[in-house]
Design a protein around this motif. Structure first.
Motif, short mmCIF file in Angstrom:
data_model
loop_
_atom_site.label_atom_id
_atom_site.label_comp_id
_atom_site.label_asym_id
_atom_site.label_seq_id
_atom_site.Cartn_x
_atom_site.Cartn_y
_atom_site.Cartn_z
N MET E 28 -61.13 -16.05 -84.61
CA MET E 28 -59.95 -15.24 -84.87
C MET E 28 -58.79 -16.13 -85.33
SD MET E 28 -58.59 -14.46 -81.01
CE MET E 28 -60.09 -13.63 -80.51
N THR E 29 -57.80 -15.49 -85.89
CA THR E 29 -56.59 -16.18 -86.31
C THR E 29 -55.40 -15.45 -85.71
OG1 THR E 29 -57.67 -16.82 -88.36
CG2 THR E 29 -55.27 -16.93 -88.33
N GLU E 62 -55.84 -11.61 -86.30
CA GLU E 62 -56.61 -11.24 -87.49
C GLU E 62 -58.05 -11.66 -87.30
OE1 GLU E 62 -54.21 -12.01 -91.31
OE2 GLU E 62 -53.21 -13.25 -89.82
N ILE E 64 -62.06 -11.18 -89.10
CA ILE E 64 -63.00 -10.62 -90.08
C ILE E 64 -64.30 -10.33 -89.35
CG2 ILE E 64 -64.23 -11.03 -92.23
CD1 ILE E 64 -61.23 -11.00 -92.58
N GLY F 35 -55.81 -20.76 -84.99
CA GLY F 35 -57.10 -20.11 -85.16
C GLY F 35 -58.23 -20.82 -84.46
N ARG F 36 -59.30 -20.08 -84.31
CA ARG F 36 -60.53 -20.72 -83.87
C ARG F 36 -61.69 -20.07 -84.59
NH1 ARG F 36 -61.13 -18.62 -77.60
NH2 ARG F 36 -61.79 -16.50 -78.11
N GLY F 37 -62.70 -20.84 -84.82
CA GLY F 37 -63.89 -20.31 -85.46
C GLY F 37 -64.98 -20.08 -84.42
N GLU F 38 -66.20 -19.99 -84.90
CA GLU F 38 -67.32 -19.72 -83.98
C GLU F 38 -67.48 -20.84 -82.94
OE1 GLU F 38 -68.59 -16.86 -84.21
OE2 GLU F 38 -67.96 -16.26 -86.22
N GLN F 39 -67.06 -22.05 -83.31
CA GLN F 39 -67.23 -23.20 -82.40
C GLN F 39 -66.27 -23.16 -81.22
OE1 GLN F 39 -67.09 -23.59 -85.71
NE2 GLN F 39 -69.30 -23.79 -85.86
N LYS F 58 -53.51 -23.92 -87.93
CA LYS F 58 -54.08 -23.80 -89.27
C LYS F 58 -52.99 -23.34 -90.21
CE LYS F 58 -58.27 -24.60 -87.81
NZ LYS F 58 -59.09 -25.74 -88.26
N PHE F 86 -66.34 -29.31 -88.71
CA PHE F 86 -65.99 -28.00 -88.14
C PHE F 86 -64.48 -27.79 -88.21
CE2 PHE F 86 -69.99 -28.41 -85.42
CZ PHE F 86 -70.70 -27.52 -86.22
N GLY F 87 -64.10 -26.55 -88.48
CA GLY F 87 -62.67 -26.27 -88.51
C GLY F 87 -62.06 -26.31 -89.89
N ASP F 88 -62.89 -26.45 -90.91
CA ASP F 88 -62.36 -26.54 -92.27
C ASP F 88 -61.70 -25.26 -92.74
OD1 ASP F 88 -62.81 -29.14 -92.77
OD2 ASP F 88 -64.48 -28.87 -94.16
N GLY F 89 -62.19 -24.12 -92.21
CA GLY F 89 -61.49 -22.89 -92.55
C GLY F 89 -62.32 -21.84 -93.26
N ARG F 90 -61.68 -20.74 -93.54
CA ARG F 90 -62.33 -19.58 -94.15
C ARG F 90 -61.43 -19.00 -95.23
NH1 ARG F 90 -66.36 -17.34 -90.58
NH2 ARG F 90 -66.60 -15.81 -92.24
N1 LIG Z 1 -64.06 -14.30 -88.43
C1 LIG Z 1 -62.88 -14.82 -88.54
N2 LIG Z 1 -61.79 -14.01 -88.51
C2 LIG Z 1 -60.55 -14.51 -88.63
N3 LIG Z 1 -60.29 -15.82 -88.77
C3 LIG Z 1 -61.33 -16.68 -88.79
C4 LIG Z 1 -62.65 -16.22 -88.68
N4 LIG Z 1 -63.45 -17.30 -88.73
C5 LIG Z 1 -62.67 -18.37 -88.87
N5 LIG Z 1 -61.40 -18.00 -88.90
C6 LIG Z 1 -60.22 -18.88 -89.07
O1 LIG Z 1 -60.61 -20.03 -89.77
C7 LIG Z 1 -60.36 -21.20 -89.01
C8 LIG Z 1 -61.41 -22.22 -89.23
O2 LIG Z 1 -62.66 -21.65 -89.00
P1 LIG Z 1 -63.96 -22.51 -88.90
O3 LIG Z 1 -63.95 -23.52 -89.98
O4 LIG Z 1 -65.11 -21.62 -88.72
O5 LIG Z 1 -63.53 -23.21 -87.57
P2 LIG Z 1 -64.38 -23.92 -86.46
O6 LIG Z 1 -65.14 -24.97 -87.14
O7 LIG Z 1 -63.32 -24.43 -85.51
O8 LIG Z 1 -65.25 -22.86 -85.87
C9 LIG Z 1 -60.28 -20.71 -87.60
O9 LIG Z 1 -59.46 -21.57 -86.84
C10 LIG Z 1 -59.69 -19.34 -87.76
O10 LIG Z 1 -58.27 -19.43 -87.90
#
Ligand SMILES: Nc1ncnc2c1ncn2[C@@H]1O[C@H](COP(=O)(O)OP(=O)(O)O)[C@@H](O)[C@H]1O
Ligand SMILES: Nc1ncnc2c1ncn2[C@@H]1O[C@H](COP(=O)(O)OP(=O)(O)O)[C@@H](O)[C@H]1O
Ligand SMILES: Nc1ncnc2c1ncn2[C@@H]1O[C@H](COP(=O)(O)OP(=O)(O)O)[C@@H](O)[C@H]1O
Lengths: 402, 109, 402, 402, 109, 109
Positions: E28-29, E62, E64, F35-39, F58, F86-90
């Motif tokens: 999430m964001t 937010e 997705i 933000g955080r991703g799946e990790q 982010k 990890f953490g590069d973004g979406r």
């Molecule tokens: N499904 C999602 N919905 C909203 N934001 C997301 C989603 N997946 C990733 N993000 C945003 O993108 C950022 C980076 O995601 P990602 O590269 O997957 O991070 P991580 O490697 O830390 O899991 C997250 O910190 C989050 O802000």
């Protein structure tokens, strides 16, 4: 008379404390402007301090405190501090002359810093430097001479313990003139320009309150009863001013915390000229009146659409004016050798009013002319785009907060 | 439903809010953003050189409105936010699939 | 005995330094609350200072330090500072009476500021003003009299160099009572209320540490060996407290930087009553123990779901209690004319415990009653909506950060 | 000679003022780092202060100022402050020995705080503690002995009024060595690491400027003409440094406000060793040159891709080096008993260069070895992930701003 | 895919995060916003007058998610964020056309 | 038109801006988010325990572009923002219904 280590210790400490007032002014002002100009605003205080420090050493002290020439100005005997050494100061027998000079220096510096209120968020840096040097030389130095160094106002019998006329009337009414010449900030009146960081202003106010003990009690130039008395009335007036402004704003709507600290400053300003002459009960009245008066002046200033942005005029100008007159009312022979109206000396009162009026006119008039001159030669303001972007980036290429 | 995203000058906030209120649009969400348009922000002159100040502070307003209200809102914001100079801002409208109210749990499509 | 300019210089400087502790408390507390109440929080410290300043001048000083009436309270001889002049102070022969009064004033003020911890983010401003005036009059003034002005605790032989009982136990345990009466902040326990600005708290802690040298070393009331000794143990205890709290929090998980500065304050609190009586090695122990003790007290307070929000009780109350007792343990005849348990004087130890216990009970009890009274007459808290919106906007109509 | 209350008052105040410099360094540095490490950065200054305070009491003072052993180190006579009492200090006849010790303590502490520049945003806390204790013991204490306590550099005739070599060269060049060993912050050079809060740095600079009056004028150890003279040249050099750096940055592009305050610090550093020996006009030159020199050193440091993150080397190291040499140029017999090159004493100049060179080599060399040792034993840096997340959360579990 | 935009009370952040995690929604964001609903914020009384405090701090989440997950997420957030008082917040769902992952460069439609 | 929403590492801001500029995309809006991703963010080790640092800072970039430009922009951002860790973004792409320019009042569909 020989130097006294206790007196010297106190004036050394006081000088350092007064120095801290300049960053204090910077923080107080810096919190009140928008975040895009806070670096510029605090920077102007530091710059004022540095400019005044150098000017004072080189010739300012001599102009102000050099041997009197016809009551008008000091002679150039002390140029580059020649003849200013570790021997007893001419006007303060128990401390070194160099220290007396330094104590006066920090006063000149903070006065210049107060003035930056008028040009907040729109001044061109190079023009500020020129104006600052002109102002401290042509407004501050003569006034200091007239009042404190045997000049014509002193001869008239006007009292100014720690700078009600020299520091506060002069910076406050000069700020008014300067604000009129430089004009309002773009957008002033059409949208609100909120203080961006009230806690920062409160830190500044705290440092000011602290430093003011050096300012007023240090002006005794000795560590004894007079300093103690000045200390007490200074604090009392500040406290009364704070409570009065708080109450006044409360009556108008909500009790303003920023108003409270501004009221503290108003109380400090008003007691400044009186600090060595009045007792604690009088200082309660002087401070409380200052709080209400300066708040009213601020409201008046705003209602007139005048952008003397950070209220040097309302607080320092009007507070200083009131203080100068109040000295002529409340001066008590039980405190020092002078009597005000209340103790029957009409002459003292008249002298105070006269000195205050002269300071108002001189400061306002000369500053107006200087500002006009600098404006027409090099322009006082930055461009509208630079103002929109903010002086921090536009002038300094710096961003306050990342 | 539609989502309006308006990027405006921060100093027009009050005017825009008032104009919207007058038309009955009260609910909104705001945030501070940084932006630049095609002009790449503002060019400052200094000592012969120039400095591009891109990424100026802007205010983002988000509003969910009915499909038929979108144009009114757009126009209202446009009119209230305009100064006529570069940097006045942009408004975007996005389709909304569903909307829910947390307090009541009701969902609208 | 004649006034001494060196002693006077030091107490003048000390008084100014202690004054700066009040904004210090404001900043320390202000950083710990949420951003929606920081103006209110710092404002409460300034307000406490202003109220105490006026009360002290008008009648507080007289109640506390006026001629003793039966060991209970001071007479009204010094009302409005009548009879308080530039002559030698009754309790400090080498400085002016007015200065002694001012030095005591800033103590009264900072004590009141510490108390604001208990009502953070929820106090009704008008109620605070009433409560503050009652508290400083009915809790602080008598305690100050009992301990420092020939009252019954002094006659018992209890020592309190710079205010372990009068300042810290009194404000700390009063804060506890007050917190119980006013009740928790809405949402306390159900979500985290993080400090909104730790650097601000660290600035506050820095000013406190600085000002505390005036507090403790200034309490020597002379500029000599005793002041130097108090200075050294003050700093040592603070340093030990900082390291101890840091270590203790480290053992529990992570080394807390905020904990470290809190530990510094804990060390400063604990050494306060002992500052003129113990040597440097003892101060290391006193400070280190204070760091661990106050940290433990804080954890205990949290575990009990008690919202004494900014830990005046844990740090000042418990730290002061420990310091008062520690004075009875570590007082060394090599430093001053008193011996603690370690040097064989059980009586001194008993006197310390007694005085501390009396202070705890008196402060807690009277504050509890006062708080209940004010609560039932005018209500201590703002409405839930006002609390939710935050006191800055709800009470003052001001926003800290734009 | 008997104690003097005025001298004691001034050194008490000075010691407190110098203490305030450590939070000042913390704030100055804290504003320059990213928001994710500001708690850590300010915390390191507090920690440095606490560690140095305890070390100094326990054995540091003895090593530095104990009875000279072969010009190399002090004897252990003053361990745990035994023998350090309220009698006249061996090196300052008119103030208590304990106070002299405390005055020296705050110097040791702030020196350690300056050093934290080199390890900003990446140091492992436990390693910092070990390194700090080793450094203050093995670098600071011997240097202080050599220069100030009858050690071999003093015998050579080298002058260092308030710590150009002992404090500034030593911390500055040690920072350089330490930065080389610990290596750059991850990402350094590949993206900009902007100061996160310039106003915070300016508050820090204000406190530093204030405290420096205690540092330099306090080093007179008496409240008289020498203190006054040191006060004046300190302020003048600072002002000149501020204006010079401002001007230099202006010529390169834009006038930097942060540069201006850094220039003030550069001026303060440079005048430190000279403060008791030069006159005001010389201090103008010393300060202005320091502003330009340190700015140039900073640009050089950046151009070399060296991450001595907060420029302790450029400002303190190079400023201190210049000041030490400048003392040998500008020392004036009209101010004190020593003459520099300008007044014909080549020997003094040579002594200054020698002492400066020795300090540079000793500080750099020993620090390099210590840093390597600590690095190989326990690792100086946190992991890359911890650095990415930021020390505030990773080390302390704290977030600066909520 | 769908984009969920939820505006909730900041003080419910932990509950919402936990509830979502339990259902397996981690990514999430978040951002801080200011908002007001139809009620125009909170009305404060003072001395006879009233003061509207509009634009209270809110937290925007937010996310997705897959088309079929949208309703679950909505409901989960609604339940966890609810206090039952005005100002609890709103949730909007917007259609997403495409999505990419920066680390790998993969694109989903 | 399409709306691009990219969540990237703050420290890649300059690279991304430059890469976009080179391809002619100048206009954009930015904001700071967490933000955080799946990790679930980053796992830190300390003294035997571990600490999840979720919600890392982010940078969110929002850009409105033509339908046919969306993929170019996505790819450009992806390439410039990538570190491979990890953490590069979406990056998400949302359909836009309408767009307006405040200064001129013109509306595009
Ligand atoms: N499904 C999602 N919905 C909203 N934001 C997301 C989603 N997946 C990733 N993000 C945003 O993108 C950022 C980076 O995601 P990602 O590269 O997957 O991070 P991580 O490697 O830390 O899991 C997250 O910190 C989050 O802000
Ligand atoms: N294509 C776009 N995508 C996203 N945001 C945009 C776009 N165009 C403009 N904006 C936003 O609108 C703001 C104002 O744009 P505009 O009025 O075109 O600015 P300018 O006059 O500075 O070019 C920009 O600062 C940016 O935040
Ligand atoms: N139509 C809308 N468009 C955009 N944001 C909205 C809308 N309605 C509500 N919000 C957001 O949701 C928040 C909470 O809304 P709601 O619960 O209706 O608040 P309130 O009870 O104060 O009216 C608002 O502060 C605002 O940020």
């Amino acid at each position: 008379m020989a130097l006294d280590s206790g007196d010297t210790a106190w004036v050394l400490a006081s000088t350092a404390m007064v120095m801290l007032m300049t960053p204090g002014v910077g923080l107080f002002y810096g919190g009140l402007v928008r975040s895009k100009t806070v670096v510029s605003m605090i920077g102007l205080s530091f710059l004022a301090f540095a400019l005044a420090s150098v000017q004072w050493i080189v010739f300012g002290y001599s102009l102000a405190f050099g041997p009197d020439i016809g009551g008008i100005i000091g002679g150039l005997d002390f140029l580059g501090l020649s003849g200013v050494g570790i021997e007893s100061a001419p006007l303060a027998a128990t401390i070194p002359h160099l220290l007396y000079m330094a104590f006066q220096l920090v006063f000149a510096a903070v006065t210049l810093a107060i003035l930056t209120s008028a040009v907040a968020e729109r001044i061109k840096l190079s023009s500020f430097i020129v104006l600052a040097l002109l102002w401290t030389t042509l407004v501050y130095d003569p006034l200091a001479h007239w009042v404190w160094a045997g000049g014509w106002l002193a001869k008239l019998g006007a009292l100014d313990f720690a700078g009600g006329t020299v520091v506060h009337i002069s910076s406050g009414f000069s700020a008014l003139a300067l604000a009129i010449v430089i004009g309002r900030r773009t957008g002033f009146g059409s949208y609100v320009m909120e203080p961006h960081n009230i806690p920062m202003s409160m830190i500044g106010a705290g440092l000011l309150w602290f430093g003011w003990f050096g300012f007023n009690a240090g002006s005794a130039l000795t560590a004894g009863g007079l300093a103690a008395s000045a200390f007490v009335v200074t604090n009392t007036s500040a406290a009364a001013g704070a409570l009065a402004w708080l109450a006044a704003s409360w009556m108008k709507g909500k009790p303003s915390a920023l108003g409270m600290v501004s009221g503290g400053i108003a109380g400090l300003v008003a007691i400044t000229p009186a600090a060595g002459y009045v007792d604690a009960v009088s200082s309660l009245i002087i401070g409380a009146a200052a709080g209400v008066l300066c708040y009213t002046a601020l409201l008046f200033r705003v209602s007139r659409g005048l952008d003397e942005s950070l209220d040097a005029w309302a607080v320092h100008g009007m507070g200083g004016l009131w203080g100068a007159i109040a000295t002529g009312i409340f001066a008590s022979p039980a405190v020092n050798a002078y009597s005000g109206l209340l103790y029957g000396d009409v002459g003292q009162f008249v002298a105070q009013v006269l000195a205050a009026a002269v300071s108002v006119v001189y400061a306002f008039g000369v500053t107006y002319l200087l500002a006009r001159a600098v404006d027409s030669v090099m322009g006082l303001r930055v461009s509208e785009d630079e103002e929109y972007v903010g002086l921090d980036i536009a002038t300094h290429g710096e961003k306050a907060y990342a | 439903m539609m989502k309006i995203e308006a990027i405006i000058r921060p100093e027009r906030q009050e005017q825009v809010k008032k104009a919207l209120e007058e038309k009955g649009f009260v609910a909104m969400t705001m945030s501070e953003v940084l932006g630049r348009g095609e002009q790449k922000g503002i060019k400052l002159q200094y000592r012969g050189g120039t400095l591009d100040v891109d990424l100026l502070p802007k205010l983002k307003i988000e509003m969910i409105v009915g499909d038929d209200e979108a144009e009114t809102v757009m126009k209202t914001i446009c009119d209230a936010a305009r100064t006529g100079k570069f940097g006045d801002g942009r408004i975007f409208v996005l389709p909304v699939a569903m909307s829910g109210k947390v307090r009541t749990g009701e969902v609208e499509r």
